[in-house]
Design an enzyme around this catalytic site. Structure first.
Site, PDB file in Angstrom:
ATOM      1  N   SER A 212       0.512  -1.091   0.114  1.00  0.00           N
ATOM      2  CA  SER A 212      -0.098   0.283  -0.063  1.00  0.00           C
ATOM      3  C   SER A 212       0.816   1.528  -0.035  1.00  0.00           C
ATOM      4  O   SER A 212       1.641   1.755   0.860  1.00  0.00           O
ATOM      5  CB  SER A 212      -0.476  -0.206   1.172  1.00  0.00           C
ATOM      6  OG  SER A 212      -1.212   1.264   1.233  1.00  0.00           O
TER       7      SER A 212
ATOM      8  N   HIS B 239      -1.036  -1.043  -4.470  1.00  0.00           N
ATOM      9  CA  HIS B 239      -2.345  -0.253  -3.959  1.00  0.00           C
ATOM     10  C   HIS B 239      -2.080   1.262  -3.166  1.00  0.00           C
ATOM     11  O   HIS B 239      -0.705   1.225  -2.841  1.00  0.00           O
ATOM     12  CB  HIS B 239      -2.929  -1.044  -3.098  1.00  0.00           C
ATOM     13  CG  HIS B 239      -3.738  -0.687  -2.494  1.00  0.00           C
ATOM     14  ND1 HIS B 239      -4.684  -1.447  -2.718  1.00  0.00           N
ATOM     15  CD2 HIS B 239      -3.885   0.026  -1.235  1.00  0.00           C
ATOM     16  CE1 HIS B 239      -5.909  -1.265  -1.744  1.00  0.00           C
ATOM     17  NE2 HIS B 239      -5.150  -0.318  -0.845  1.00  0.00           N
TER      18      HIS B 239
ATOM     19  N   ASP C 265      -3.011   4.884  -2.110  1.00  0.00           N
ATOM     20  CA  ASP C 265      -4.398   4.789  -1.477  1.00  0.00           C
ATOM     21  C   ASP C 265      -4.261   6.372  -1.597  1.00  0.00           C
ATOM     22  O   ASP C 265      -3.417   7.613  -0.956  1.00  0.00           O
ATOM     23  CB  ASP C 265      -4.378   4.543   0.348  1.00  0.00           C
ATOM     24  CG  ASP C 265      -4.452   3.460   0.861  1.00  0.00           C
ATOM     25  OD1 ASP C 265      -3.205   2.617   1.404  1.00  0.00           O
ATOM     26  OD2 ASP C 265      -5.154   3.132   0.235  1.00  0.00           O
TER      27      ASP C 265
ATOM     28  N   MET D 198      -7.156   9.769  -0.413  1.00  0.00           N
ATOM     29  CA  MET D 198      -7.560  10.156   0.363  1.00  0.00           C
ATOM     30  C   MET D 198      -8.334  11.129   0.328  1.00  0.00           C
ATOM     31  O   MET D 198      -6.969  12.236  -0.056  1.00  0.00           O
ATOM     32  CB  MET D 198      -7.414   9.817   1.822  1.00  0.00           C
ATOM     33  CG  MET D 198      -6.319   7.977   2.009  1.00  0.00           C
ATOM     34  SD  MET D 198      -6.129   7.780   3.527  1.00  0.00           S
ATOM     35  CE  MET D 198      -5.384   6.802   3.797  1.00  0.00           C
TER      36      MET D 198
ATOM     37  N   HIS E  12      -7.350   2.707  -5.220  1.00  0.00           N
ATOM     38  CA  HIS E  12      -8.170   2.514  -3.307  1.00  0.00           C
ATOM     39  C   HIS E  12      -8.814   3.902  -3.398  1.00  0.00           C
ATOM     40  O   HIS E  12      -7.955   4.869  -2.614  1.00  0.00           O
ATOM     41  CB  HIS E  12      -7.905   1.849  -2.096  1.00  0.00           C
ATOM     42  CG  HIS E  12      -8.558   1.758  -1.606  1.00  0.00           C
ATOM     43  ND1 HIS E  12      -8.587   1.772  -0.108  1.00  0.00           N
ATOM     44  CD2 HIS E  12     -10.312   2.256  -1.366  1.00  0.00           C
ATOM     45  CE1 HIS E  12      -8.989   2.036   0.526  1.00  0.00           C
ATOM     46  NE2 HIS E  12     -10.364   1.994   0.492  1.00  0.00           N
TER      47      HIS E  12
ATOM     48  N   MET F 298     -10.417   6.345  -1.296  1.00  0.00           N
ATOM     49  CA  MET F 298     -11.733   6.879  -0.319  1.00  0.00           C
ATOM     50  C   MET F 298     -12.099   8.032  -0.250  1.00  0.00           C
ATOM     51  O   MET F 298     -11.309   8.982  -0.086  1.00  0.00           O
ATOM     52  CB  MET F 298     -10.353   6.800   0.952  1.00  0.00           C
ATOM     53  CG  MET F 298     -10.118   5.022   1.389  1.00  0.00           C
ATOM     54  SD  MET F 298      -8.989   4.919   2.144  1.00  0.00           S
ATOM     55  CE  MET F 298      -7.568   5.105   0.993  1.00  0.00           C
TER      56      MET F 298
ATOM     57  N   MET G  39     -12.459  -3.856   4.207  1.00  0.00           N
ATOM     58  CA  MET G  39     -11.408  -3.377   4.690  1.00  0.00           C
ATOM     59  C   MET G  39     -11.751  -3.984   6.410  1.00  0.00           C
ATOM     60  O   MET G  39     -12.717  -4.378   6.961  1.00  0.00           O
ATOM     61  CB  MET G  39     -12.046  -2.223   5.142  1.00  0.00           C
ATOM     62  CG  MET G  39     -11.860  -0.959   4.131  1.00  0.00           C
ATOM     63  SD  MET G  39     -10.278  -0.739   3.472  1.00  0.00           S
ATOM     64  CE  MET G  39      -9.379  -0.006   4.589  1.00  0.00           C
TER      65      MET G  39
ATOM     66  N   GLY H 294      -8.573   5.058   6.034  1.00  0.00           N
ATOM     67  CA  GLY H 294      -7.691   6.309   6.641  1.00  0.00           C
ATOM     68  C   GLY H 294      -6.920   6.613   6.987  1.00  0.00           C
ATOM     69  O   GLY H 294      -5.830   7.867   6.585  1.00  0.00           O
ATOM     70  N   PHE H 295      -6.396   5.296   7.462  1.00  0.00           N
ATOM     71  CA  PHE H 295      -4.899   5.461   8.166  1.00  0.00           C
ATOM     72  C   PHE H 295      -3.913   4.300   8.284  1.00  0.00           C
ATOM     73  O   PHE H 295      -4.698   3.419   8.127  1.00  0.00           O
ATOM     74  CB  PHE H 295      -4.773   5.891   9.549  1.00  0.00           C
ATOM     75  CG  PHE H 295      -5.341   7.273  10.187  1.00  0.00           C
ATOM     76  CD1 PHE H 295      -6.956   7.858  10.168  1.00  0.00           C
ATOM     77  CD2 PHE H 295      -4.564   8.648   9.353  1.00  0.00           C
ATOM     78  CE1 PHE H 295      -7.488   8.810  10.539  1.00  0.00           C
ATOM     79  CE2 PHE H 295      -5.306   9.451   9.698  1.00  0.00           C
ATOM     80  CZ  PHE H 295      -6.043  10.606   9.843  1.00  0.00           C
ATOM     81  N   GLY H 296      -3.353   4.465   8.377  1.00  0.00           N
ATOM     82  CA  GLY H 296      -1.680   2.814   8.511  1.00  0.00           C
ATOM     83  C   GLY H 296      -1.747   2.944   9.011  1.00  0.00           C
ATOM     84  O   GLY H 296      -2.061   3.751  10.517  1.00  0.00           O
ATOM     85  N   GLY H 297      -1.178   1.495   9.523  1.00  0.00           N
ATOM     86  CA  GLY H 297      -0.753   0.920  10.871  1.00  0.00           C
ATOM     87  C   GLY H 297      -2.096   1.078  12.065  1.00  0.00           C
ATOM     88  O   GLY H 297      -1.107   0.982  13.453  1.00  0.00           O
TER      89      GLY H 297
ATOM     90  N   ASP I  87      -8.043  -5.419   3.464  1.00  0.00           N
ATOM     91  CA  ASP I  87      -7.058  -4.117   3.012  1.00  0.00           C
ATOM     92  C   ASP I  87      -6.913  -3.582   5.341  1.00  0.00           C
ATOM     93  O   ASP I  87      -8.131  -2.806   5.567  1.00  0.00           O
ATOM     94  CB  ASP I  87      -7.181  -3.513   2.664  1.00  0.00           C
ATOM     95  CG  ASP I  87      -6.179  -1.954   2.485  1.00  0.00           C
ATOM     96  OD1 ASP I  87      -6.881  -1.266   1.809  1.00  0.00           O
ATOM     97  OD2 ASP I  87      -5.928  -1.832   2.835  1.00  0.00           O
ATOM     98  N   GLY I  88      -5.805  -3.817   5.759  1.00  0.00           N
ATOM     99  CA  GLY I  88      -6.137  -2.814   6.883  1.00  0.00           C
ATOM    100  C   GLY I  88      -5.361  -3.523   7.957  1.00  0.00           C
ATOM    101  O   GLY I  88      -6.008  -4.983   8.933  1.00  0.00           O
ATOM    102  N   GLY I  89      -4.232  -3.794   8.542  1.00  0.00           N
ATOM    103  CA  GLY I  89      -3.859  -4.367   9.741  1.00  0.00           C
ATOM    104  C   GLY I  89      -3.258  -5.743   9.499  1.00  0.00           C
ATOM    105  O   GLY I  89      -3.626  -6.706   9.917  1.00  0.00           O
TER     106      GLY I  89
ATOM    107  N   GLY J 110       0.491  -2.565   4.345  1.00  0.00           N
ATOM    108  CA  GLY J 110       1.364  -1.317   4.663  1.00  0.00           C
ATOM    109  C   GLY J 110       2.529  -1.302   5.397  1.00  0.00           C
ATOM    110  O   GLY J 110       3.488  -1.681   5.474  1.00  0.00           O
ATOM    111  N   SER J 111       2.456  -0.939   7.018  1.00  0.00           N
ATOM    112  CA  SER J 111       3.805  -1.178   7.392  1.00  0.00           C
ATOM    113  C   SER J 111       3.980  -2.320   7.610  1.00  0.00           C
ATOM    114  O   SER J 111       5.469  -2.661   8.411  1.00  0.00           O
ATOM    115  CB  SER J 111       2.375  -0.604   8.980  1.00  0.00           C
ATOM    116  OG  SER J 111       1.531  -1.498   9.281  1.00  0.00           O
TER     117      SER J 111
END
Ligand code: DX5
Ligand code: ZN
Length: 233
Positions: free
Chosen positions: A21, A46, A48, A50, A79, A81, A150, A155-158, A185-187, A207-208
């Site tokens: 991401s 990917h 992101d 926003m 993506h 958003m 999701m 809205g945010f990574g990590g 997507d996410g975590g 991402g992270s």
């Protein structure tokens, strides 16, 4: 630009696919980052996007998509958003998006926007946030080349993984046409990716768990193996 079927078949062929991401990468060295990821065997990116309105964060728009399009032939999974996605879909397709994903929460007419994306020659994705019931997307499965579930609030990574995504993935796998790819997507990280794969995900946005690691390639390789991918080079 490849037609939607080509893009989705390309992804389906190499699934499970880890999609880095581009939110936490080093934007000051975008070409170096892309080359590192390509050399590490990544099959898609990917992006992101926003708008600071649909989500309380602001990232980038068409210029970065255009820059990436010039840098790589990897599929660009964009993506959105953003609110009122129909206003910007043409510009994102023109910029070189291969897949354009909108949020079901961002428009009263998801089906019309999905048809707009297809008419412009890109593949469609439909995303839903953790608090959105999975039944919000089922009416549009026939217009979706993929569904983005999701596992964090967009809205945010990590952020921490929300397991509600697993129930949605399993349900969607049971009701969606086999051709519809499922993305999460996410975590997504070494502790959560195997559950996502077991629940039916084929595309894994990370991402992270990549960009906070010193060796992107080792991270991608481990994640892909945990997702059930063959031993990569
Ligand atoms: C969040 C984005 C995700 C996020 C993933 O709104 O859509 O793609 O960047 O980052 P991690 O993997 O760190 O949760
Ligand atoms: Zn994303």
């Amino acid at each position: 630009m490849p037609v939607p079927e080509e893009t989705m078949n390309r992804l389906r062929t190499v699934a499970p696919v880890i999609l880095p991401s581009l939110l936490m990468c080093d934007f000051g060295n975008l070409e170096r980052e892309v080359r590192r990821l390509e050399d590490d065997g990544v099959h898609a990116l990917h992006l992101d996007v926003m708008d600071g309105h649909f989500v309380p964060n602001l990232t980038y728009g068409m210029p970065i998509v255009e820059a990436l399009r010039k840098l790589t032939t990897l599929p660009l999974d964009v993506h959105l958003m953003i609110s009122e996605p129909q206003r910007y879909v043409p510009a994102f397709v023109d910029a070189g998006s291969d897949v354009v994903t909108i949020h079901v929460e961002a428009t009263p007419n998801p089906g019309e926007v999905l048809d707009q994306i297809h008419a412009l020659g890109a593949a469609t994705g439909l995303a839903l946030n953790p608090d959105t019931p999975v039944t919000a997307v089922t009416p549009y499965l026939s217009q979706s080349d993929m569904v983005l579930v999701m596992s964090v609030n967009a809205g945010f990574g990590g952020q921490s993984f929300n397991p509600v995504a697993l129930e949605k993935l399993s349900y969607l796998r049971s009701v969606a046409p086999e051709s519809v790819l499922l993305e999460v997507d996410g975590g997504v990280n070494t502790a959560t990716i195997a559950q996502c794969a077991a629940a039916g995900a084929q595309l894994f946005v990370v991402g992270s768990a990549i960009f906070r690691q010193p060796d992107y390639g080792a991270a991608v390789k481990q994640l892909c193996e945990l997702a059930g991918g063959g031993i990569r080079r």
